[in-house]
Each structure stands twice: as C-alpha cells, then as structure tokens.
Enzyme design. Sequence first.
Site, mmCIF file in Angstrom:
data_model
loop_
_atom_site.group_PDB
_atom_site.id
_atom_site.type_symbol
_atom_site.label_atom_id
_atom_site.label_comp_id
_atom_site.label_asym_id
_atom_site.label_seq_id
_atom_site.Cartn_x
_atom_site.Cartn_y
_atom_site.Cartn_z
ATOM 1 N N ARG A 32 -6.108 3.980 -15.617
ATOM 2 C CA ARG A 32 -6.881 4.219 -14.297
ATOM 3 C C ARG A 32 -7.034 5.811 -14.370
ATOM 4 O O ARG A 32 -7.332 5.845 -12.982
ATOM 5 C CB ARG A 32 -4.955 4.024 -13.478
ATOM 6 C CG ARG A 32 -4.338 3.281 -13.461
ATOM 7 C CD ARG A 32 -3.135 3.173 -12.537
ATOM 8 N NE ARG A 32 -3.152 3.710 -11.362
ATOM 9 C CZ ARG A 32 -2.616 4.399 -11.030
ATOM 10 N NH1 ARG A 32 -1.978 5.351 -11.726
ATOM 11 N NH2 ARG A 32 -3.448 5.073 -9.470
ATOM 12 N N GLU A 52 3.719 -6.848 1.445
ATOM 13 C CA GLU A 52 3.264 -7.102 0.203
ATOM 14 C C GLU A 52 3.244 -5.925 -0.883
ATOM 15 O O GLU A 52 2.272 -5.492 -1.147
ATOM 16 C CB GLU A 52 2.193 -7.214 0.138
ATOM 17 C CG GLU A 52 1.994 -8.815 1.142
ATOM 18 C CD GLU A 52 0.173 -8.875 1.747
ATOM 19 O OE1 GLU A 52 -0.760 -8.165 1.229
ATOM 20 O OE2 GLU A 52 -0.125 -9.876 2.313
ATOM 21 N N PRO A 53 4.073 -5.084 -1.180
ATOM 22 C CA PRO A 53 3.839 -4.125 -1.531
ATOM 23 C C PRO A 53 3.927 -4.479 -3.347
ATOM 24 O O PRO A 53 4.787 -5.605 -3.273
ATOM 25 C CB PRO A 53 5.701 -3.180 -2.134
ATOM 26 C CG PRO A 53 6.962 -4.587 -1.444
ATOM 27 C CD PRO A 53 5.489 -5.195 -0.286
ATOM 28 N N ARG A 65 2.499 -1.765 -6.187
ATOM 29 C CA ARG A 65 3.183 -0.512 -6.630
ATOM 30 C C ARG A 65 3.551 0.340 -6.866
ATOM 31 O O ARG A 65 4.279 0.695 -7.594
ATOM 32 C CB ARG A 65 1.780 0.169 -6.485
ATOM 33 C CG ARG A 65 1.552 2.206 -6.745
ATOM 34 C CD ARG A 65 0.379 2.936 -6.185
ATOM 35 N NE ARG A 65 -0.576 2.225 -5.941
ATOM 36 C CZ ARG A 65 -1.859 2.362 -6.809
ATOM 37 N NH1 ARG A 65 -1.544 3.198 -7.944
ATOM 38 N NH2 ARG A 65 -2.744 2.093 -6.361
ATOM 39 N N TYR A 67 -10.034 5.610 -11.473
ATOM 40 C CA TYR A 67 -9.494 5.990 -10.588
ATOM 41 C C TYR A 67 -9.596 7.496 -10.108
ATOM 42 O O TYR A 67 -8.636 8.372 -9.589
ATOM 43 C CB TYR A 67 -8.275 5.117 -9.832
ATOM 44 C CG TYR A 67 -8.581 3.973 -9.761
ATOM 45 C CD1 TYR A 67 -8.933 3.202 -8.806
ATOM 46 C CD2 TYR A 67 -7.618 3.588 -10.508
ATOM 47 C CE1 TYR A 67 -9.203 1.821 -8.753
ATOM 48 C CE2 TYR A 67 -7.201 1.742 -10.127
ATOM 49 C CZ TYR A 67 -8.274 1.220 -9.485
ATOM 50 O OH TYR A 67 -8.223 -0.088 -9.638
ATOM 51 N N CYS A 73 -15.128 4.538 -28.355
ATOM 52 C CA CYS A 73 -15.718 5.361 -28.528
ATOM 53 C C CYS A 73 -17.244 6.028 -27.332
ATOM 54 O O CYS A 73 -17.764 5.457 -26.888
ATOM 55 C CB CYS A 73 -17.058 4.395 -29.664
ATOM 56 S SG CYS A 73 -15.967 4.307 -30.713
ATOM 57 N N GLY A 77 0.735 -1.747 -0.289
ATOM 58 C CA GLY A 77 0.488 0.120 -0.304
ATOM 59 C C GLY A 77 0.752 1.257 0.385
ATOM 60 O O GLY A 77 0.086 2.310 0.031
HETATM 61 C C1 LIG Z 1 -3.691 -4.758 -3.725
HETATM 62 C C2 LIG Z 1 -3.046 -5.260 -2.728
HETATM 63 C C3 LIG Z 1 -1.425 -5.542 -2.314
HETATM 64 C C4 LIG Z 1 -0.481 -4.208 -3.079
HETATM 65 O O1 LIG Z 1 -0.749 -3.413 -2.959
HETATM 66 P P1 LIG Z 1 0.202 -2.119 -3.292
HETATM 67 O O2 LIG Z 1 -0.328 -0.352 -2.893
HETATM 68 O O3 LIG Z 1 -0.085 -1.956 -4.500
HETATM 69 O O4 LIG Z 1 1.822 -1.828 -2.552
HETATM 70 C C5 LIG Z 1 -1.092 -5.754 -1.308
HETATM 71 N N1 LIG Z 1 -1.686 -6.688 -0.191
HETATM 72 C C6 LIG Z 1 -2.731 -7.240 -0.659
HETATM 73 C C7 LIG Z 1 -3.621 -8.329 0.334
HETATM 74 C C8 LIG Z 1 -3.543 -6.526 -1.484
HETATM 75 O O5 LIG Z 1 -4.408 -6.746 -2.204
#
Ligand SMILES: *Cc1c(COP(=O)(O)O)cnc(C)c1O
Length: 421
Positions: free
Chosen positions: A314, A275-276, A278, A318, A346, A239
């Site tokens: 995106r 869990e990065p 982005r 978003y 379109c 995140g």
């Molecule tokens: C999407 C997601 C991530 C990655 O989020 P980023 O914003 O891309 O770092 C990590 N863990 C879980 C469970 C997710 O759904």
Amino acid sequence: MDHFLYRDGVLHAEDVSLLDIAASVGTPAYVYSTATLTRHFRLFDEALEGMPHLVCYAMKAASNQAILKTLAALGAGMDVVSGGEYARARAAGVPGERIVFSGVGKTEEEIRAALEGGIRQFNVESEPELLAISRIAASMGVRAPVTLRVNPDVDAKTHAKIATGKSENKFGIPIAKARAVYAEAAALPGIEVIGIDVHIGSQLTDLAPFEAAYRKVADLTAALRNDGHDIRRLDLGGGLGIPYTRSNEAPPLPTEYGALIKRTVGDLGCEVEIEPGRLIAGNAGILLSRVIYVKEGEGRRFLILDAAMNDLIRPAMYDAWHDIVPVIEPQPGHERTVYDIVGPVCESGDTFAKSREMPELKAGDLVAFRSAGAYGAVMSSEYNTRPLVPEVLVKDDHHAVIRARPSFDEIISRDTVPEWL
Ligand SMILES: *Cc1c(COP(=O)(O)O)cnc(C)c1O
C-alpha cells in the site's frame, strides 16, 4: 476502535502478546483480531437494522478462509470479484445464495461455475457481459439473477487508483444509458433483472459522494419501475474509509452511513446490500515486523525492516500512510528520532515511510504496522523470492496460524524446468 493495545508495556492482539507470536511464528507476519472483525461487521449489520438487508463482505480486502468463516458465522454474505474468490468463499462454507459476484471482466468459466454452484446475483458491468451471462444461463436452462452496476458519475474524492464512480473509470454502465440497457436485459432469455448496483470507490472519508450516488439510484429505481422492471434489491457497494492515522479527522461511522442509506433509499421497499471490505478488515489486522539494521546514511537514518513492499504494497502503490509502532511500549520521556523506514527489496519504491519521527529503535526490535488488515496480505507476493507472508488469527487468549510461511523448497519446487534444459 480495535483490539491492539499495550498491556504491561507490550503490544497485544486481544489477550495475546505480539512478542509471543513473533517468537512462535516469526516475522514478518500478519495478525488479525477476531473481536475487531466481529465488532466491525456488527456495526454495519446494526446500522441497517429495521430494513431487509445483507452485509456482503468484500472479501478481496482479506480473504483467508478463517476470516471468511468468522464473518459468515455472524451472518455475512460475500462479495466476490473472481472465480477464485467464489471458490474460496464456497470452501469456507458460504452458501451460493449469500454470494454476489462483482467485477468488470467475468469470464465464461467464472460465470458458469457460479451458476452451477449457486449465486445470489451477478452485478453486471457492461452489455457484452450481460449477453454472455444470458447465453450461458440459457444454455443451462436457468435465468441468472442480475443487477446492473451503474456508474453514477460522482467524484468519490479518494485516491485516483481506487476511485470507480466517475464516467472516465472502467466500471459500470453510464447511468444515462441505464434505462436502455435494462430494457435490453429484460428481453434476454437467460436474465432475471432484480435490482441496481453501485460502487463508487474505496477509502471514502466523506458521506457526500455516497449521498449523491444513492440519490441517483433512488431516482433510477423509480424510473425503472415506471418502465415495468421489478426493482427489489439495491446493492450500494462498499468504500467507507478508515482512519489510518491517530491524528486524522475520523471518517464517518457505519451508523451515520446506515442513517444515510435509510434516508436516501429506505422508503423504496427494496432489500439493501452493502459490500464493505476495508472497514471490516483494515483495523482488524497488523503487520508484525522486526528491525534488521539501523543504517546511517548521508543525513538520513534508515530503519531496515524484515517486511518489504511484497508483504505490504500500500505505501508503494497508493502512497498510503500506516502508523508504525514499537511492540515494546515507549516509556515517557523516551528518545525520539527520524527514520526512513524501508524494506530489504531491491528498489527504492520499497519504502514504507519517509522522515518518520519514531521512538528510537535498535536492531532486533519489533514493530507493528497498524491498520494493515485490508489490502495487505491479499496483495502480497513472492517478489525477490521472499516467502509469502504468513497470517495469524487471534481470538481471546489463543492464536492460530491461518496461512503458514512456505519454505524455500516449497517456493522453488513450484517452478517446472523444461526437459531441454
Ligand atoms: C473493492 C470493492 C468493494 C470494497 O471496497 P472497500 O473500500 O474495501 O469497502 C466493494 N464492492 C466492490 C464492487 C469493490 O470492487
């Protein structure tokens, strides 16, 4: 920091000119930089140095096997959210013991495949899922390693579509119910409880929501240990946000994020996973596109590109901002003008930017969407029967097509027409 820089007046990916890639691969196309992917992975890995940890790349951000292999070779694990991602990670050579399985709706087939192929842990999001995993694992004579994803009810202060840590979101088990669900989990025959998981959202530009969530995880760890659970692994989710504009205030760095992790959960003696997605892939990719027309509208000037919302959704989905820059470096004193930058699809949603001031461009010029590496190619489609956008990986002075543009015949031949027609 990325490796897309002007050199001799031309935007390059590392040592490769984007003019050359456009000439050989065509446009639109995604182009990724190996050096940038590597740098970003290492920033996280080094930020957690000194504590047992595994950086599990959230492969939904950009899941080409060439990207997965690049990161796995550096020691990355993978965070997968579907059976397809699990199979793709395995195909890229990632061993099961380095794959964590997240997601709110894991099916029986997905759970079985992961147990058969090997899995580091399931991040479980509900009681029904817990029961399903236990039943399937027990029928196979194994215990599934699980963490429970808790919903800490913190406001991630990000776009509503990518906030996941408030109690009204569909994700995780309410933290107030966690002790009861852990007790239930511990009594199940096919479950081995190993830790806690939390993920509060994406594109966070402030550390405060992480801090609030991780403090709750630390408190929960103590409470669960008191209850007799062996909590030995904490999955702290992904995140961390990236700068999408040069002018914006820069989001926190992985080093600051790592220091926060050590401060909040570092003395619990747990192995930590993050869990990065982005932050590893976002600034490691650009979308290369060509101007088809410059169209004069009523009081507006449209820059019509050969990329569209099906290639990069995106902005439409978003309201995201992407810097869009000419591949030929603008010279000092160049003419500037204001464009609505759109694709050929379109619908009016196919707009990348409104009233964007840009160097003046003409038909045939190339542009690059910066910071398009994450949630770009993976969210592309063939809407309007536009071929799935190809992907290119650059390393130093060479490049390779890592997903080819399908021909019209390949696209069309995927349809099957019933015999009665
Ligand atoms: C999407 C997601 C991530 C990655 O989020 P980023 O914003 O891309 O770092 C990590 N863990 C879980 C469970 C997710 O759904």
